[in-house]
Design an enzyme around this catalytic site. Structure first.
Site, PDB file in Angstrom:
ATOM      1  N   GLY A 137      27.316  28.646  28.696  1.00 29.58           N
ATOM      2  CA  GLY A 137      26.573  27.491  29.219  1.00 29.58           C
ATOM      3  C   GLY A 137      27.022  26.210  28.544  1.00 29.58           C
ATOM      4  O   GLY A 137      26.270  25.234  28.454  1.00 29.58           O
ATOM      5  N   ARG A 170      33.263  30.228  33.466  1.00 25.56           N
ATOM      6  CA  ARG A 170      32.861  31.137  34.555  1.00 25.56           C
ATOM      7  C   ARG A 170      33.665  30.839  35.809  1.00 25.56           C
ATOM      8  O   ARG A 170      33.802  29.667  36.189  1.00 25.56           O
ATOM      9  CB  ARG A 170      31.373  30.957  34.881  1.00 25.56           C
ATOM     10  CG  ARG A 170      30.434  31.423  33.806  1.00 25.56           C
ATOM     11  CD  ARG A 170      28.992  31.338  34.239  1.00 25.56           C
ATOM     12  NE  ARG A 170      28.576  30.001  34.623  1.00 25.56           N
ATOM     13  CZ  ARG A 170      28.180  29.649  35.833  1.00 25.56           C
ATOM     14  NH1 ARG A 170      28.135  30.537  36.822  1.00 25.56           N
ATOM     15  NH2 ARG A 170      27.803  28.418  36.089  1.00 25.56           N
ATOM     16  N   LYS A 172      32.691  20.045  35.577  1.00 22.29           N
ATOM     17  CA  LYS A 172      32.615  21.145  34.601  1.00 22.29           C
ATOM     18  C   LYS A 172      34.010  21.497  34.090  1.00 22.29           C
ATOM     19  O   LYS A 172      34.197  21.709  32.894  1.00 22.29           O
ATOM     20  CB  LYS A 172      31.975  22.377  35.241  1.00 22.29           C
ATOM     21  CG  LYS A 172      30.473  22.283  35.344  1.00 22.29           C
ATOM     22  CD  LYS A 172      29.887  23.611  35.802  1.00 22.29           C
ATOM     23  CE  LYS A 172      28.421  23.469  36.091  1.00 22.29           C
ATOM     24  NZ  LYS A 172      27.576  24.280  35.235  1.00 22.29           N
ATOM     25  N   LYS A 205      11.649  34.191  28.866  1.00 23.32           N
ATOM     26  CA  LYS A 205      12.279  34.137  27.534  1.00 23.32           C
ATOM     27  C   LYS A 205      11.816  35.323  26.678  1.00 23.32           C
ATOM     28  O   LYS A 205      12.585  35.853  25.881  1.00 23.32           O
ATOM     29  CB  LYS A 205      12.009  32.779  26.862  1.00 23.32           C
ATOM     30  CG  LYS A 205      12.831  31.651  27.519  1.00 23.32           C
ATOM     31  CD  LYS A 205      12.637  30.272  26.891  1.00 23.32           C
ATOM     32  CE  LYS A 205      13.561  29.250  27.574  1.00 23.32           C
ATOM     33  NZ  LYS A 205      13.408  27.875  27.080  1.00 23.32           N
ATOM     34  N   ARG A 229      13.909  38.261  24.811  1.00 21.37           N
ATOM     35  CA  ARG A 229      13.679  38.621  23.395  1.00 21.37           C
ATOM     36  C   ARG A 229      13.507  40.126  23.239  1.00 21.37           C
ATOM     37  O   ARG A 229      14.072  40.738  22.333  1.00 21.37           O
ATOM     38  CB  ARG A 229      12.417  37.934  22.856  1.00 21.37           C
ATOM     39  CG  ARG A 229      12.614  36.498  22.499  1.00 21.37           C
ATOM     40  CD  ARG A 229      11.430  36.013  21.682  1.00 21.37           C
ATOM     41  NE  ARG A 229      11.539  34.591  21.402  1.00 21.37           N
ATOM     42  CZ  ARG A 229      10.767  33.942  20.531  1.00 21.37           C
ATOM     43  NH1 ARG A 229       9.813  34.583  19.895  1.00 21.37           N
ATOM     44  NH2 ARG A 229      10.928  32.656  20.320  1.00 21.37           N
ATOM     45  N   HIS A 252       4.059  22.588  31.510  1.00 20.99           N
ATOM     46  CA  HIS A 252       4.583  22.473  30.141  1.00 20.99           C
ATOM     47  C   HIS A 252       4.060  21.191  29.480  1.00 20.99           C
ATOM     48  O   HIS A 252       3.639  21.195  28.324  1.00 20.99           O
ATOM     49  CB  HIS A 252       6.118  22.479  30.138  1.00 20.99           C
ATOM     50  CG  HIS A 252       6.685  23.782  30.633  1.00 20.99           C
ATOM     51  ND1 HIS A 252       8.025  23.973  30.852  1.00 20.99           N
ATOM     52  CD2 HIS A 252       6.098  24.959  30.960  1.00 20.99           C
ATOM     53  CE1 HIS A 252       8.226  25.207  31.281  1.00 20.99           C
ATOM     54  NE2 HIS A 252       7.075  25.819  31.363  1.00 20.99           N
TER      55      HIS A 252
HETATM   56  N1  NAP Z   1      12.314  21.704  24.913  1.00 20.85           N
HETATM   57  C1  NAP Z   1      12.670  20.962  25.921  1.00 20.85           C
HETATM   58  O1  NAP Z   1      12.159  19.841  26.097  1.00 20.85           O
HETATM   59  C2  NAP Z   1      13.751  21.444  26.842  1.00 20.85           C
HETATM   60  C3  NAP Z   1      14.256  20.587  27.812  1.00 20.85           C
HETATM   61  C4  NAP Z   1      15.298  21.029  28.597  1.00 20.85           C
HETATM   62  C5  NAP Z   1      15.811  22.314  28.423  1.00 20.85           C
HETATM   63  N2  NAP Z   1      15.288  23.129  27.475  1.00 20.85           N
HETATM   64  C6  NAP Z   1      15.840  24.501  27.297  1.00 20.85           C
HETATM   65  O2  NAP Z   1      17.191  24.372  26.887  1.00 20.85           O
HETATM   66  C7  NAP Z   1      17.982  25.419  27.463  1.00 20.85           C
HETATM   67  C8  NAP Z   1      19.195  24.816  28.174  1.00 20.85           C
HETATM   68  O3  NAP Z   1      18.757  23.978  29.228  1.00 20.85           O
HETATM   69  P1  NAP Z   1      19.682  22.830  29.845  1.00 20.85           P
HETATM   70  O4  NAP Z   1      18.770  21.874  30.541  1.00 20.85           O
HETATM   71  O5  NAP Z   1      20.617  22.333  28.811  1.00 20.85           O
HETATM   72  O6  NAP Z   1      20.489  23.651  30.939  1.00 20.85           O
HETATM   73  P2  NAP Z   1      21.387  23.090  32.146  1.00 20.85           P
HETATM   74  O7  NAP Z   1      22.147  21.905  31.700  1.00 20.85           O
HETATM   75  O8  NAP Z   1      20.533  22.945  33.365  1.00 20.85           O
HETATM   76  O9  NAP Z   1      22.362  24.325  32.408  1.00 20.85           O
HETATM   77  C9  NAP Z   1      23.106  24.896  31.343  1.00 20.85           C
HETATM   78  C10 NAP Z   1      24.195  25.752  31.844  1.00 20.85           C
HETATM   79  O10 NAP Z   1      23.713  26.954  32.416  1.00 20.85           O
HETATM   80  C11 NAP Z   1      24.798  27.544  33.116  1.00 20.85           C
HETATM   81  N3  NAP Z   1      24.340  28.031  34.415  1.00 20.85           N
HETATM   82  C12 NAP Z   1      23.622  27.371  35.341  1.00 20.85           C
HETATM   83  N4  NAP Z   1      23.459  28.140  36.432  1.00 20.85           N
HETATM   84  C13 NAP Z   1      24.064  29.301  36.187  1.00 20.85           C
HETATM   85  C14 NAP Z   1      24.263  30.492  36.924  1.00 20.85           C
HETATM   86  N5  NAP Z   1      23.774  30.646  38.161  1.00 20.85           N
HETATM   87  N6  NAP Z   1      24.955  31.482  36.374  1.00 20.85           N
HETATM   88  C15 NAP Z   1      25.468  31.347  35.118  1.00 20.85           C
HETATM   89  N7  NAP Z   1      25.333  30.237  34.378  1.00 20.85           N
HETATM   90  C16 NAP Z   1      24.650  29.231  34.915  1.00 20.85           C
HETATM   91  C17 NAP Z   1      25.853  26.460  33.320  1.00 20.85           C
HETATM   92  O11 NAP Z   1      26.873  26.646  32.344  1.00 20.85           O
HETATM   93  P3  NAP Z   1      28.413  26.924  32.667  1.00 20.85           P
HETATM   94  O12 NAP Z   1      28.664  26.457  34.047  1.00 20.85           O
HETATM   95  O13 NAP Z   1      29.126  26.161  31.601  1.00 20.85           O
HETATM   96  O14 NAP Z   1      28.586  28.395  32.515  1.00 20.85           O
HETATM   97  C18 NAP Z   1      25.072  25.210  32.969  1.00 20.85           C
HETATM   98  O15 NAP Z   1      25.894  24.157  32.551  1.00 20.85           O
HETATM   99  C19 NAP Z   1      17.028  26.217  28.362  1.00 20.85           C
HETATM  100  O16 NAP Z   1      16.579  27.356  27.669  1.00 20.85           O
HETATM  101  C20 NAP Z   1      15.880  25.274  28.598  1.00 20.85           C
HETATM  102  O17 NAP Z   1      14.652  25.939  28.843  1.00 20.85           O
HETATM  103  C21 NAP Z   1      14.270  22.722  26.682  1.00 20.85           C
END
Ligand code: NAP
Length: 312
Positions: free
Chosen positions: A10, A35, A44, A138, A142, A270
């Protein structure tokens, strides 16, 4: 001690990119999953190539090809997954079960950090529908990790600053307003805001640290534990004026949630738990956890005040 080799899954994502950057900056040999499904997604591919230019290694693989995941995992000591988990963007948390299978089969991984980076899902067993899906999924991951006997660290990063500070804790906003702000309830519940680059830095810092093996790393930079009211005050000081304020009661907020599309409802629930219930701060870190700013005081984290300056 030799630094672990790291595979980031990712790596083109919002957090994933920052993890790659931090891993390279801290001198880890860094692998990124390329991927095949990204096909001609030029953004990407260019992102991956730019990481290759900076010293990263691209590994071809797919979640639809188990052996390719096993081969990728065998190249490294540590796997970090930052797969998507925000419904308004994409939610693929359970795909990680395939990664867990690959790590189990490969048998060489010293630590796996699944895609968490938010509220500790283990503390959200009473979370509201439909947003609880994030925590439930999640927790499924785990359980699979722990049943497979894979060493782990879970990173509970609390609020991504870009979403929560950017919008002054107002759902649907990621840029602070200059005239008016809607307060959530009395706006006194504390939350914890962390710059995404700092989240990445703390995450990479922890991967070779025996103190966080099989534990949860909580990110609680002390200056960034503030209520919405305090965040707004910080912004008002920066812009030199007071915002007009209205507020939404708990009951009104729950009513609004119900009127939204599913993806929006997930995000809003959330916000509800964070901003009305204070779910990020209403517990002490126990023996199964560690706090990042205490373990890594050398990380000069971005304060709320500094983060908000970028919007001026
Ligand atoms: N605490 C908070 O405020 C907060 C806010 C946002 C996110 N988060 C958490 O942070 C984590 C990452 O979130 P993010 O927003 O950074 O993610 P994102 O940018 O939406 O996606 C991350 C990556 O997931 C991969 N992906 C997406 N669809 C896929 C599929 N169908 N199959 C395989 N890979 C796929 C892609 O990577 P590749 O194309 O490079 O493989 C994509 O670039 C999550 O667990 C989320 O819950 C937390």
């Amino acid at each position: 001690m030799e630094k672990s080799k790291v595979l980031i899954v990712g790596g083109t994502g919002y957090l994933g990119k920052r993890l790659v950057k931090a891993s390279l900056a801290l001198g880890h040999e860094t692998y990124l999953l390329h991927r095949k499904e990204i096909g001609v997604d030029i953004e990407k591919v260019q992102t991956l190539l730019s990481f290759k230019e900076q010293g990263g290694h691209l590994v071809h693989g797919s979640f639809n090809d188990h052996q390719s995941l096993v081969n990728a995992v065998k190249l490294v000591d540590v796997v970090i997954c930052a797969i998507s988990g925000v419904h308004i963007r994409s939610h693929q948390i359970l795909l990680q079960l395939k990664l867990v299978d690959a790590i189990k089969e490969a048998g060489n991984v010293k630590r796996f950090l699944p895609s968490e980076f938010g509220t500790d899902p283990a503390r959200m067993e009473n979370a509201m529908e439909p947003g609880r899906v994030t925590f439930d999924d999640k927790m499924v991951v785990r359980r699979a990790i722990e049943e497979a006997g894979i060493p782990f660290t879970y990173v509970s990063a609390n609020c991504f600053a870009g979403y929560f500070l950017g919008g002054l804790c107002q759902p649907g906003y990621i840029v602070p307003s200059w005239d008016h702000v809607t307060l959530l309830g009395d706006a006194n519940a504390k939350a914890i805001y962390v710059d995404e680059d700092d989240i990445a830095m703390y995450t990479i810092k922890t991967i070779d640290d025996p103190r966080t093996l099989n534990k949860t790393l909580y990110l609680r930079p002390p200056k960034n534990i503030l209520s919405q009211r305090e965040v707004v005050q910080t912004w008002e000081k920066l812009i030199g004026k007071e915002l007009k304020k209205s507020s939404i009661s708990k009951e009104e907020f729950i009513g609004i949630i119900k009127e939204q599309a599913y993806e929006e409802q997930v995000g809003l629930t959330h916000y509800y738990h964070v901003c009305y219930e204070g779910c990020l701060v209403n517990f002490e870190i126990g023996v199964d956890g560690e706090e990042a700013s205490k373990l890594y005081p050398e990380v000069k984290y971005t304060t709320v005040d500094d983060y908000l300056k970028r919007y001026l």
